[in-house]
Design a protein around this motif. Structure first.
Motif, PDB file in Angstrom:
ATOM      1  N   HIS A   8       0.769  -1.241  -0.144  1.00 54.12           N
ATOM      2  CA  HIS A   8       0.018   0.028  -0.136  1.00 54.12           C
ATOM      3  C   HIS A   8       0.974   1.403   0.026  1.00 54.12           C
ATOM      4  N   LEU A   9       1.612   1.480  -1.295  1.00 52.82           N
ATOM      5  CA  LEU A   9       2.173   2.529  -1.273  1.00 52.82           C
ATOM      6  C   LEU A   9       1.371   3.905  -1.192  1.00 52.82           C
ATOM      7  N   VAL A  10       0.154   3.787  -1.255  1.00 52.34           N
ATOM      8  CA  VAL A  10      -0.888   5.029  -1.189  1.00 52.34           C
ATOM      9  C   VAL A  10      -1.032   5.174   0.308  1.00 52.34           C
ATOM     10  N   ILE A  34       3.039  -4.144  -7.205  1.00 50.62           N
ATOM     11  CA  ILE A  34       1.544  -4.101  -7.152  1.00 50.62           C
ATOM     12  C   ILE A  34       1.225  -3.275  -6.221  1.00 50.62           C
ATOM     13  N   ASN A  35       0.643  -1.959  -6.325  1.00 53.04           N
ATOM     14  CA  ASN A  35       0.152  -1.191  -5.354  1.00 53.04           C
ATOM     15  C   ASN A  35      -1.223  -1.139  -5.320  1.00 53.04           C
ATOM     16  N   ILE A  36      -1.772  -1.614  -4.108  1.00 53.51           N
ATOM     17  CA  ILE A  36      -3.141  -1.895  -3.939  1.00 53.51           C
ATOM     18  C   ILE A  36      -3.785  -0.762  -3.379  1.00 53.51           C
ATOM     19  N   THR A  59      -3.966  -2.388  -8.382  1.00 48.36           N
ATOM     20  CA  THR A  59      -5.098  -3.001  -8.386  1.00 48.36           C
ATOM     21  C   THR A  59      -6.148  -2.044  -7.843  1.00 48.36           C
ATOM     22  N   LEU A  60      -7.409  -2.022  -8.055  1.00 40.10           N
ATOM     23  CA  LEU A  60      -8.438  -0.984  -7.556  1.00 40.10           C
ATOM     24  C   LEU A  60      -9.765  -1.656  -7.222  1.00 40.10           C
ATOM     25  N   ILE A 126      -8.695 -11.261  -9.016  1.00 39.95           N
ATOM     26  CA  ILE A 126      -9.140 -10.442  -7.745  1.00 39.95           C
ATOM     27  C   ILE A 126      -8.144 -10.690  -6.841  1.00 39.95           C
ATOM     28  N   VAL A 127      -8.166  -9.493  -5.789  1.00 40.41           N
ATOM     29  CA  VAL A 127      -7.245  -9.530  -4.783  1.00 40.41           C
ATOM     30  C   VAL A 127      -8.253  -9.747  -3.494  1.00 40.41           C
ATOM     31  N   VAL A 128      -8.154 -10.647  -2.633  1.00 36.51           N
ATOM     32  CA  VAL A 128      -9.127 -11.047  -1.765  1.00 36.51           C
ATOM     33  C   VAL A 128      -8.793 -10.770  -0.240  1.00 36.51           C
ATOM     34  N   HIS A 129      -9.354 -10.035   0.838  1.00 33.53           N
ATOM     35  CA  HIS A 129      -9.082  -9.964   1.869  1.00 33.53           C
ATOM     36  C   HIS A 129     -10.181 -10.940   2.871  1.00 33.53           C
ATOM     37  N   VAL A 130      -9.525 -11.566   3.483  1.00 32.80           N
ATOM     38  CA  VAL A 130     -10.229 -12.826   4.146  1.00 32.80           C
ATOM     39  C   VAL A 130      -9.711 -12.670   5.593  1.00 32.80           C
TER      40      VAL A 130
END
Length: 260
Positions: A8-10, A34-36, A59-60, A126-130
């Motif tokens: 998370h460079l954001v 890959i900056n999420i 990814t957005l 998809i990039v999934v948070h679980v």
């Protein structure tokens, strides 16, 4: 060469130090980052950060913590960006979180399901948070995986059996610095089990700095510590595992896609 598949460079902790972070990453052998993005504000910032370096991709999406900010209008802003910018390599992070209920679960579900459909339509992974939501997430991704949706369970911390169920959907499993922690014995068993063609590594920076840097602000350069740890765990050479995870990241995020 390495790819940090999730950072998370954001983040407020990293965004003002971007040139130095990128230089550190290059010195550590990281070739792509890959900056999420995870909410409407970081979606805008992540696109701006792409201008800084060609090693950055994004990814957005809207993560479960920020699902209260989800509206169809906000979500649909992503669609034309993804269709017109090949450096948008996925939808996420999205998912469900029952541990930190910073957004109501019904809103998390609405947000997650909308982005699942969008990712399928855009032919993006998809990039999934679980977190404490394995069954709920699995139930929702199974029908989409049967229709060709691919993705990764990021920062995996579940059980071996849970990893097997996601692997059965064709999903990748990604490990952060958590796997290097002394108390992560069961997670280390999962890291040894995941098939060669389905394992990824990430930093999730600025969080979860790996041993021996635990407690510090994490950054993409530190992904090499996780690579080193898992390579020794799996009894393979560092270069072999680095190339393996890079190949896997390429196959998931950087294959040619033709959004509709």
């Amino acid at each position: 060469m390495l790819i940090d598949t999730h950072c998370h460079l954001v983040s407020d902790k990293l965004k003002d130090n971007l040139p130095t972070l990128l230089e550190n990453a290059k010195k550590a052998g990281v070739q792509k980052i890959i900056n999420i993005a995870y909410d409407p504000e970081t979606i805008i910032l992540a696109q701006e950060q792409l201008k800084v370096s060609n090693m950055l991709y994004v990814t957005l999406g809207i993560q479960p913590h920020d699902a209260s900010k989800f509206t169809i209008e906000e979500a649909e802003k992503i669609r034309p960006i993804a269709q017109n910018n090949m450096r948008v390599v996925g939808i996420g992070e999205i998912g469900l979180d029952a541990h930190y209920t910073l957004s109501p679960m019904n809103k998390q579900i609405e947000c997650f399901e909308y982005f699942l459909q969008m990712a399928l339509e855009l032919k993006l992974p998809i990039v999934v948070h679980v977190r404490e939501t394995h069954k709920d997430v699995l139930t929702r991704i199974i029908p989409y995986s049967k229709r060709g949706l691919m993705g990764v369970i990021h920062c995996f911390t579940g059980t071996l059996e849970e990893s097997k169920e996601f692997l059965d959907c064709g999903f990748f499993i990604s490990f952060s610095g958590i796997v290097t922690f002394k108390n992560s014995i069961s997670l280390q068993e999962v890291a040894k089990y995941v098939p060669e063609n389905k394992i990824l590594i990430e930093t999730d920076s600025p969080y979860l700095a790996p041993t021996p840097l635990r407690g510090k602000i994490n950054e993409p350069a530190y992904v090499h510590h996780t690579c080193d740890f898992i390579s020794r765990l799996r009894n393979v050479e560092y270069d072999y595992f680095a190339n393996l995870t890079t190949k896997n990241a390429e196959s998931l995020f950087f294959r040619m896609h033709t959004p509709s």
